[in-house]
Design a protein around this motif. Structure first.
Motif, short mmCIF file in Angstrom:
data_model
loop_
_atom_site.label_atom_id
_atom_site.label_comp_id
_atom_site.label_asym_id
_atom_site.label_seq_id
_atom_site.Cartn_x
_atom_site.Cartn_y
_atom_site.Cartn_z
N MET A 93 30.43 97.77 -60.65
CA MET A 93 29.57 98.95 -60.77
C MET A 93 30.11 99.96 -61.78
O MET A 93 31.31 100.19 -61.85
N GLU A 94 29.19 100.55 -62.51
CA GLU A 94 29.56 101.59 -63.47
C GLU A 94 28.99 102.95 -63.08
O GLU A 94 29.41 103.97 -63.62
N ASP A 95 28.04 102.98 -62.16
CA ASP A 95 27.36 104.21 -61.77
C ASP A 95 28.02 104.81 -60.52
O ASP A 95 27.88 104.27 -59.43
N PRO A 96 28.74 105.94 -60.67
CA PRO A 96 29.42 106.55 -59.52
C PRO A 96 28.46 106.96 -58.40
O PRO A 96 28.82 106.89 -57.23
N GLU A 97 27.25 107.37 -58.73
CA GLU A 97 26.30 107.76 -57.69
C GLU A 97 25.85 106.56 -56.87
O GLU A 97 25.71 106.67 -55.65
N ALA A 98 25.64 105.44 -57.52
CA ALA A 98 25.28 104.22 -56.79
C ALA A 98 26.45 103.78 -55.91
O ALA A 98 26.25 103.35 -54.76
N ALA A 99 27.66 103.91 -56.42
CA ALA A 99 28.86 103.57 -55.64
C ALA A 99 28.96 104.49 -54.43
O ALA A 99 29.24 104.03 -53.32
N ARG A 100 28.71 105.77 -54.63
CA ARG A 100 28.77 106.73 -53.53
C ARG A 100 27.78 106.35 -52.43
O ARG A 100 28.11 106.37 -51.24
N ALA A 101 26.58 105.98 -52.83
CA ALA A 101 25.56 105.59 -51.84
C ALA A 101 26.02 104.38 -51.02
O ALA A 101 25.85 104.34 -49.80
N LEU A 102 26.62 103.40 -51.70
CA LEU A 102 27.10 102.22 -50.99
C LEU A 102 28.24 102.57 -50.02
O LEU A 102 28.29 102.06 -48.90
N ILE A 103 29.13 103.44 -50.46
CA ILE A 103 30.27 103.83 -49.61
C ILE A 103 29.79 104.66 -48.42
O ILE A 103 30.28 104.48 -47.29
N GLU A 104 28.83 105.53 -48.65
CA GLU A 104 28.30 106.32 -47.53
C GLU A 104 27.62 105.41 -46.51
O GLU A 104 27.73 105.63 -45.30
N GLU A 105 26.94 104.38 -46.99
CA GLU A 105 26.33 103.42 -46.08
C GLU A 105 27.40 102.68 -45.28
O GLU A 105 27.29 102.50 -44.07
N ARG A 106 28.47 102.26 -45.94
CA ARG A 106 29.57 101.58 -45.25
C ARG A 106 30.22 102.52 -44.24
O ARG A 106 30.57 102.10 -43.13
N ARG A 107 30.38 103.77 -44.59
CA ARG A 107 30.98 104.74 -43.68
C ARG A 107 30.13 104.89 -42.41
O ARG A 107 30.65 104.89 -41.30
N THR A 108 28.82 104.97 -42.59
CA THR A 108 27.91 105.08 -41.45
C THR A 108 28.01 103.83 -40.57
O THR A 108 28.07 103.93 -39.34
N TRP A 109 28.04 102.67 -41.22
CA TRP A 109 28.16 101.41 -40.49
C TRP A 109 29.48 101.38 -39.69
O TRP A 109 29.50 101.01 -38.52
N ALA A 110 30.57 101.77 -40.34
CA ALA A 110 31.89 101.75 -39.68
C ALA A 110 31.93 102.72 -38.51
O ALA A 110 32.47 102.38 -37.45
N ARG A 111 31.34 103.89 -38.67
CA ARG A 111 31.30 104.85 -37.55
C ARG A 111 30.52 104.28 -36.37
O ARG A 111 30.92 104.43 -35.22
N GLY A 112 29.39 103.64 -36.67
CA GLY A 112 28.59 103.04 -35.61
C GLY A 112 29.35 101.95 -34.87
O GLY A 112 29.31 101.88 -33.64
N LYS A 113 30.04 101.08 -35.62
CA LYS A 113 30.81 100.02 -34.97
C LYS A 113 31.96 100.61 -34.17
O LYS A 113 32.23 100.16 -33.05
N LEU A 114 32.63 101.61 -34.71
CA LEU A 114 33.73 102.23 -33.98
C LEU A 114 33.23 102.86 -32.68
O LEU A 114 33.86 102.69 -31.63
N ASP A 115 32.09 103.53 -32.74
CA ASP A 115 31.51 104.10 -31.51
C ASP A 115 31.20 103.01 -30.49
O ASP A 115 31.48 103.17 -29.30
N ARG A 116 30.66 101.89 -30.96
CA ARG A 116 30.35 100.78 -30.06
C ARG A 116 31.62 100.22 -29.44
O ARG A 116 31.69 99.95 -28.25
N TYR A 117 32.67 100.06 -30.25
CA TYR A 117 33.94 99.56 -29.73
C TYR A 117 34.52 100.50 -28.68
O TYR A 117 35.08 100.05 -27.68
N GLU A 118 34.40 101.78 -28.93
CA GLU A 118 34.94 102.75 -27.97
C GLU A 118 34.15 102.69 -26.65
O GLU A 118 34.74 102.84 -25.58
N ARG A 119 32.85 102.46 -26.72
CA ARG A 119 32.06 102.29 -25.50
C ARG A 119 32.51 101.04 -24.74
O ARG A 119 32.64 101.07 -23.51
N VAL A 120 32.75 99.95 -25.46
CA VAL A 120 33.23 98.72 -24.83
C VAL A 120 34.59 98.97 -24.19
O VAL A 120 34.85 98.56 -23.05
N ARG A 121 35.44 99.67 -24.90
CA ARG A 121 36.77 99.99 -24.36
C ARG A 121 36.65 100.81 -23.08
O ARG A 121 37.33 100.55 -22.09
N GLY A 122 35.74 101.79 -23.09
CA GLY A 122 35.51 102.59 -21.89
C GLY A 122 35.04 101.76 -20.71
O GLY A 122 35.49 101.96 -19.57
#
Length: 185
Positions: free
Chosen positions: A104-133
């Motif tokens: 990728m050469e477009d920083p804005e497109a990269a930012r969008a992809l990273i923000e999507e990954r961050r949202t995905w990771a937060r969701g999975k982490l929340d799910r894991y914490e519920r399972v742990r609970g």
């Protein structure tokens, strides 16, 4: 490693239908060994043919009959032998996002992809914490570890939590780098 051992390990907790196994995979195994329901059903057929699991039919009213699978003694022995061997190779990262970022050469497109990954990771982490609970069920970790019969699910859950925490740290770092790049240009 093949899906075979993930399925055998999933059956350690007892009898399950293919549908139930697919739910187990969605919640825990998919975090480190993903499989589609179709792959699971094919693997269950192979495992039954190889004598590592056995199936019984359960008649149901108002729903299709289902097959319930359990480990055989041969399946437990095979899984035990597999678990005793060291891994064949170290963990390798295979991540489509990294290939996209590399190209990728477009920083804005990269930012969008990273923000999507961050949202995905937060969701999975929340799910894991519920399972742990649910696993701890009001107990401390020490109490749980003292009382549990099978520690493997907890250990793999801890790995999933660590993995997603690292994903979040990486996403935050990449977003800071991208922001800095925009500021300095």
């Amino acid at each position: 490693m093949s899906l075979k051992y993930a399925v055998l390990a999933a059956l350690l907790d007892g009898e399950a239908s293919g549908y139930e196994l697919s739910k187990v995979f969605d919640v825990s195994f998919a975090n480190f060994w993903p499989a589609t329901p179709q792959q699971l059903y094919r693997e269950l057929e192979r495992l039954e043919r190889d004598g590592l699991v056995e199936a019984r039919f359960v008649r149901q009213e108002r729903r299709p009959n289902k097959r319930m699978f359990t480990l055989t003694a041969a399946g437990r022995d095979d899984l035990r032998a597999f678990a005793a061997e060291p891994p064949r190779r170290p963990t390798a990262i295979r991540d489509e996002l990294l290939i996209k970022l590399q190209a990728m050469e477009d920083p804005e497109a990269a930012r969008a992809l990273i923000e999507e990954r961050r949202t995905w990771a937060r969701g999975k982490l929340d799910r894991y914490e519920r399972v742990r609970g649910r696993l701890l069920d009001g107990r401390t970790e020490e109490e749980y570890l003292h009382d549990c019969d099978h520690i493997g699910p907890y250990l793999t859950l801890l790995r999933g939590i660590s993995f997603e925490e690292e994903n979040l740290r990486w996403c935050e770092r990449v977003l800071a780098v991208l922001k800095q790049r925009v500021v300095t240009r």
